[in-house]
Structure formats: structure tokens, C-alpha cells
Design a protein around this motif. Structure first.
Motif, PDB file in Angstrom:
ATOM      1  N   HIS A 137      -0.351   9.976  -4.094  1.00  0.00           N
ATOM      2  CA  HIS A 137      -1.293  10.324  -3.038  1.00  0.00           C
ATOM      3  C   HIS A 137      -0.522  10.660  -1.770  1.00  0.00           C
ATOM      4  N   ALA A 138      -1.075  11.567  -0.976  1.00  0.00           N
ATOM      5  CA  ALA A 138      -0.523  11.857   0.347  1.00  0.00           C
ATOM      6  C   ALA A 138      -1.228  10.960   1.367  1.00  0.00           C
ATOM      7  N   LEU A 139      -0.529  10.708   2.463  1.00  0.00           N
ATOM      8  CA  LEU A 139      -1.080   9.864   3.528  1.00  0.00           C
ATOM      9  C   LEU A 139      -1.392  10.697   4.761  1.00  0.00           C
ATOM     10  N   VAL A 140      -2.575  10.486   5.339  1.00  0.00           N
ATOM     11  CA  VAL A 140      -2.835  10.978   6.700  1.00  0.00           C
ATOM     12  C   VAL A 140      -3.193   9.740   7.512  1.00  0.00           C
ATOM     13  N   TYR A 141      -2.577   9.614   8.681  1.00  0.00           N
ATOM     14  CA  TYR A 141      -2.802   8.404   9.478  1.00  0.00           C
ATOM     15  C   TYR A 141      -2.497   8.715  10.941  1.00  0.00           C
ATOM     16  N   LEU A 200       0.835  -1.203   0.000  1.00  0.00           N
ATOM     17  CA  LEU A 200       0.000   0.000   0.000  1.00  0.00           C
ATOM     18  C   LEU A 200       0.871   1.255   0.000  1.00  0.00           C
ATOM     19  N   GLY A 201       1.948   1.252   0.771  1.00  0.00           N
ATOM     20  CA  GLY A 201       2.858   2.409   0.788  1.00  0.00           C
ATOM     21  C   GLY A 201       3.422   2.700  -0.600  1.00  0.00           C
ATOM     22  N   HIS A 202       3.883   1.641  -1.276  1.00  0.00           N
ATOM     23  CA  HIS A 202       4.414   1.829  -2.639  1.00  0.00           C
ATOM     24  C   HIS A 202       3.325   2.338  -3.589  1.00  0.00           C
ATOM     25  N   ALA A 203       2.125   1.771  -3.458  1.00  0.00           N
ATOM     26  CA  ALA A 203       1.035   2.167  -4.363  1.00  0.00           C
ATOM     27  C   ALA A 203       0.651   3.632  -4.141  1.00  0.00           C
TER      28      ALA A 203
END
Ligand code: AMP
Length: 189
Positions: free
Chosen positions: A33-37, A24-27
Motif C-alpha cells: 500500500h502507498a501512504l498519504v499523510y 503499521l509502516g511494516h504492514a
């Protein structure tokens, strides 16, 4: 897009799960896309954030002060680390900033976060896409229970109208990209 990911904080789970977090990180990186978590350095959260960072992606962590104070838990090198007073405030920040939600396998915390955005969608507080990444059928028992809730009329909406079940991260991101909505979420907290 900014994708909110809910996922396990456990370091003690089968290697198949970190593998899918890495995928998922690679995708996310490939698709820009940016990540918020949840801002953790532990479990799938840490694997996901580190992988996306290695690929040059943008990582926003949102973590309450109490968790940040614990040694080794926060992902301190996030591009942005939002430190909140409470767990509720943290979920609000994640909820507000996301264009869509992806859920990896996780425990009580992941389920709580997922069910909240699902419930808010049923109540029409928002209509943003939600995708479960159903690694090895991890969520099958929960999905069977959702069907029971609908069949017995405890749930108003069919589960498939609220959440997409994807076999892998690519399927989840395809769905989120296709179902992005311009209408902003209502204030829910
Ligand atoms: P769980 O599924 O119980 O491991 O909880 C993981 C979810 O709850 C994540 O999506 C986080 O937002 C939050 N969470 C739980 N534990 C932590 C932690 N140690 N550090 C940061 N976030 C956490």
C-alpha cells in the motif's frame, strides 16, 4: 491501495505508540500500500513514514507552507511532498487521494482529521473505510462518547457503521482492504 493515516505529531509519548506506528509502516510495506499523510517528520508521523520508506514503500506527504517553513518538521525526503497554502487544502488533498483511512493515537489534530472524514461519511459524501487502531484502549473514552451521542440521538448513524475499531494495524488494514469501494468521494471542500 493508498491509505491515509492520521496520527500524533508528538515526540514525547510512551514508547508503545511509536512501536505501533512502526508495525503499521511494516504492514503497509508488506501489503504494497502507498501512504498519504500529513507530511511531518515528527512523532508517529515520522516513525510511520521512515519505516515504510525503509521497506521500499511509497510515501506522499501533504503539508501546508507554514508548517513546512519550520525547521525539522517536514519529511523532506518523501517520494512526493505536496505543499499547500492552507490546512484546509491539505486535508482536501489527503481526503481525495485516499482509498481508506487509518487512525493511530493522536491529539487534537488527529481527532479533527478523523472526525471530519467520519462526519463526511455520515453525510454520504463518501463511503470509504475508516479504521481506528485502538492501541491499549486509547480510543475507548471517545468510543463511549460516540455511543452516548447515538443513544441520545445526536448522531444519526451508529458509530460501528461509520468506523471499524481494530486492536492492531493488521486488523485495520484487513478491514480497509475488505471494504474498499469503487465509488469516488464527492467534492466536500
Ligand atoms: P496532533 O494529533 O495534534 O499531533 O496532530 C497530528 C495531525 O495533524 C497529523 O495527522 C497531521 O496531519 C497534522 N499535524 C499536526 N502537527 C503537525 C506537524 N508538526 N507536521 C505535520 N503535520 C501536523
Amino acid at each position: 491501495m493508498t491509505i491515509c493515516v492520521y496520527c500524533s505529531s508528538s515526540n514525547h509519548i510512551d514508547a508503545v505508540y511509536p512501536d505501533v506506528a512502526r508495525t503499521l509502516g511494516h504492514a503497509l510495506g508488506e501489503r504494497k500500500h502507498a501512504l498519504v499523510y500529513g507530511g511531518g517528520n515528527v512523532g508517529l508521523m515520522g516513525v510511520l513514514a521512515r519505516t515504510l520508506h525503509e521497506d521500499g514503500g511509497h510515501v506522499t506527504g501533504v503539508i501546508p507552507e507554514k508548517l513546512k517553513a519550520k525547521e525539522g518538521i517536514a519529511y523532506d525526503v518523501a517520494d512526493e511532498l505536496v505543499v499547500t497554502d492552507t490546512m484546509r487544502e491539505r486535508k482536501k488533498v489527503m481526503y481525495t487521494r485516499a482509498d481508506g483511512f487509518a487512525v493511530l493515537p493522536g491529539g487534537y489534530g488527529t481527532l479533527e482529521e478523523f472526525l471530519e472524514v467520519l462526519t463526511l461519511k455520515q453525510l454520504d459524501y463518501h463511503q470509504r473505510p475508516i479504521a481506528l487502531i485502538n492501541t491499549g484502549g486509547f480510543f475507548d473514552p471517545l468510543l463511549a462518547f460516540f455511543d452516548q451521542l447515538y443513544d441520545e440521538r445526536f448522531a444519526r448513524a451508529r458509530p460501528e457503521d461509520l468506523v471499524h475499531v481494530a486492536a492492531d494495524p493488521a486488523g485495520a488494514l484487513d478491514f480497509i482492504e475488505e471494504h474498499a469501494t469503487a465509488s469516488p468521494p464527492s467534492e466536500a471542500f
